[in-house]
Motif scaffolding. Structure first.
Motif, short mmCIF file in Angstrom:
data_model
loop_
_atom_site.label_atom_id
_atom_site.label_comp_id
_atom_site.label_asym_id
_atom_site.label_seq_id
_atom_site.Cartn_x
_atom_site.Cartn_y
_atom_site.Cartn_z
N ALA A 1 0.83 -1.21 0.00
CA ALA A 1 0.00 0.00 0.00
C ALA A 1 0.86 1.25 0.00
CB ALA A 1 -0.93 -0.01 1.21
N THR A 2 1.97 1.21 0.74
CA THR A 2 2.86 2.37 0.79
C THR A 2 3.49 2.64 -0.58
OG1 THR A 2 3.36 1.97 3.13
CG2 THR A 2 4.93 3.31 1.88
N VAL A 3 3.91 1.56 -1.24
CA VAL A 3 4.56 1.70 -2.55
C VAL A 3 3.57 2.19 -3.61
CG1 VAL A 3 5.66 0.42 -4.43
CG2 VAL A 3 6.36 0.02 -2.07
N THR A 4 2.36 1.65 -3.60
CA THR A 4 1.38 1.98 -4.65
C THR A 4 0.55 3.21 -4.33
OG1 THR A 4 -0.31 0.55 -3.64
CG2 THR A 4 1.18 -0.46 -5.25
N GLY A 5 0.45 3.56 -3.05
CA GLY A 5 -0.41 4.66 -2.66
C GLY A 5 -1.87 4.30 -2.66
N VAL A 6 -2.17 2.99 -2.78
CA VAL A 6 -3.55 2.52 -2.83
C VAL A 6 -3.79 1.57 -1.66
CG1 VAL A 6 -5.27 1.22 -4.17
CG2 VAL A 6 -3.59 2.68 -5.35
N GLN A 7 -4.82 1.86 -0.88
CA GLN A 7 -5.16 0.97 0.22
C GLN A 7 -5.74 -0.34 -0.33
OE1 GLN A 7 -4.54 1.24 3.56
NE2 GLN A 7 -3.31 2.98 2.82
N PRO A 8 -5.25 -1.47 0.13
CA PRO A 8 -5.73 -2.75 -0.41
C PRO A 8 -7.19 -3.00 -0.07
CG PRO A 8 -4.35 -3.12 1.50
CD PRO A 8 -4.24 -1.66 1.18
N ARG A 9 -7.89 -3.62 -0.99
CA ARG A 9 -9.28 -4.01 -0.77
C ARG A 9 -9.28 -5.42 -0.16
NH1 ARG A 9 -10.86 -3.00 -5.42
NH2 ARG A 9 -10.80 -5.06 -6.38
N ILE A 10 -9.54 -5.48 1.16
CA ILE A 10 -9.44 -6.75 1.89
C ILE A 10 -10.84 -7.29 2.12
CG2 ILE A 10 -8.63 -7.87 3.99
CD1 ILE A 10 -6.52 -5.64 4.21
N ALA A 11 -11.13 -8.43 1.52
CA ALA A 11 -12.45 -9.03 1.64
C ALA A 11 -12.62 -9.79 2.94
CB ALA A 11 -12.72 -9.97 0.46
N GLN A 12 -11.54 -10.49 3.37
CA GLN A 12 -11.61 -11.31 4.58
C GLN A 12 -10.27 -11.23 5.31
OE1 GLN A 12 -14.46 -12.70 5.31
NE2 GLN A 12 -15.49 -12.64 3.32
N ARG A 13 -10.36 -11.30 6.63
CA ARG A 13 -9.15 -11.42 7.45
C ARG A 13 -9.26 -12.70 8.28
NH1 ARG A 13 -5.47 -7.30 7.85
NH2 ARG A 13 -6.10 -5.23 7.09
N LEU A 14 -8.39 -13.64 7.99
CA LEU A 14 -8.41 -14.96 8.63
C LEU A 14 -6.98 -15.37 8.95
CD1 LEU A 14 -10.70 -16.44 5.86
CD2 LEU A 14 -11.47 -16.06 8.21
N ASN A 15 -6.79 -15.99 10.09
CA ASN A 15 -5.44 -16.41 10.45
C ASN A 15 -5.16 -17.89 10.18
OD1 ASN A 15 -4.81 -13.82 11.34
ND2 ASN A 15 -3.62 -14.60 13.07
N ASP A 16 -6.11 -18.56 9.56
CA ASP A 16 -5.91 -19.97 9.21
C ASP A 16 -5.55 -20.04 7.73
OD1 ASP A 16 -6.22 -22.67 8.45
OD2 ASP A 16 -7.69 -23.01 10.05
N PHE A 17 -4.31 -20.39 7.43
CA PHE A 17 -3.85 -20.42 6.04
C PHE A 17 -4.61 -21.44 5.21
CE2 PHE A 17 0.40 -18.60 7.51
CZ PHE A 17 0.08 -17.32 7.07
N THR A 18 -5.09 -22.51 5.82
CA THR A 18 -5.86 -23.50 5.07
C THR A 18 -7.14 -22.89 4.51
OG1 THR A 18 -5.00 -25.27 6.48
CG2 THR A 18 -6.97 -25.77 5.19
N VAL A 19 -7.80 -22.08 5.31
CA VAL A 19 -9.02 -21.40 4.86
C VAL A 19 -8.68 -20.37 3.79
CG1 VAL A 19 -11.00 -20.02 5.57
CG2 VAL A 19 -10.09 -21.78 7.10
#
Length: 300
Positions: A211-229
């Motif tokens: 985001a810092t490099v591009t100047g664009v805030q990422p569009r995050i659909a989900q935040r999950l800490n299980d890599f399998t999911v």
């Protein structure tokens, strides 16, 4: 009561005279007498009585000698057990690991220690590096991870050593427009939908760097800490993700090397200062080092 004074009393019961006790313990007779008098004050009853030109134990003194035997035997057993710990790696070591690190390294660690006499009691603890000091109240060793640009968790009460470096890749599904690419630049990712992790973890740190490099805030659909999911969602086309290189397991996913930003996480082993002087802990730390070498050598 003083253990050393109990030892003097027992010596008197065994040797019979103050002079003999003094010779056996490399003390003066006066010092022996002073120790016995101090022990009587601690006990609150007379332990000796005159016997001609000598002294002998009172009933209370003889009773205390029996207890002194028990106390001194326990102290000697404890000293012997501690000597065995100093001389060889054995005993139980409590280890906390973040889940993906546990999946990658723990099987190798347990295999390495299988015949060593060291018992690893492992628990998964998925917390940011800032929580490591709290974990060390309950664990001997903590395996944690951080963005490679972040400072070490080491400090006055935490000893930390870098175990290994793991690249963080962009992961896409087989139908994605980048599926044929080997690398990708941050600018190419500005319009993507992301499946990410909670804040405070290395993957999120890299996403913020993009985001810092591009100047664009990422569009995050989900935040999950299980890599399998996360893998399952990416494979089904619900977005793309950043994932540690060795954590990717889904057969349909494709890994792209991210160029233009530093994208990696460091594995740190944290202990209390000087904990490695305990042979069992040192053996566990060495087993982790061996495991990390195996993992990185196999991937080369």
């Amino acid at each position: 009561m003083s253990v050393e004074r109990l030892r003097v009393l027992r010596e008197l019961a065994d040797r019979g005279t103050v002079a003999a006790v003094a010779a056996a313990l490399s003390m003066t007779p006066s010092a022996v007498s002073q120790q016995l008098k101090a022990l009587a004050r601690e006990a609150g009853v007379p332990l000796l009585e005159p016997d001609g030109r000598r002294v002998r134990l009172t009933d209370a003194g003889r009773a205390l000698v029996v207890r002194a035997d028990e106390v001194l035997a326990a102290v000697e057993r404890a000293a012997a057990e501690m000597a065995s710990y100093r001389g060889s790696a054995r005993g139980q070591v409590r280890v906390a690991l973040f889940p993906s690190g546990a999946a990658l390294l723990l099987p190798h660690v347990l295999t390495e220690l299988a015949a060593s006499g060291v018992e690893v009691v492992a628990r998964d603890e998925d917390v940011p590096p800032s929580e490591v000091p709290r974990l060390l109240a309950d664990y001997d060793v903590v395996l944690t991870h951080r963005d490679e640009r972040s400072p070490s968790v080491g400090g006055a009460r935490v000893s930390s050593r870098v175990l290994m470096r793991e690249p963080i890749d962009v992961v896409v599904g087989p139908g994605h427009r980048f599926a044929r690419n080997a690398t990708v630049m941050p600018a190419e990712l500005a319009d993507e939908t992301w499946i990410s992790v909670r804040g405070g973890f290395p993957v999120d740190d890299v996403l913020r760097s993009i985001a810092t490099v591009t100047g664009v805030q990422p569009r995050i659909a989900q935040r999950l800490n299980d890599f399998t999911v996360i893998e399952a969602l990416v494979a089904d086309g619900y977005g793309i993700a950043l994932m540690p290189h060795y954590a990717v397991r889904h057969p349909d996913l494709l890994m792209l090397r991210l160029t233009g930003v530093r994208a990696a996480r460091l594995y740190d082993l944290a202990t209390r200062p000087h904990a490695e002087k305990r042979p069992a802990v040192a053996a566990v730390l060495a087993a982790f080092q061996t495991a990390a070498r195996k993992v990185t050598d196999e991937s080369d």
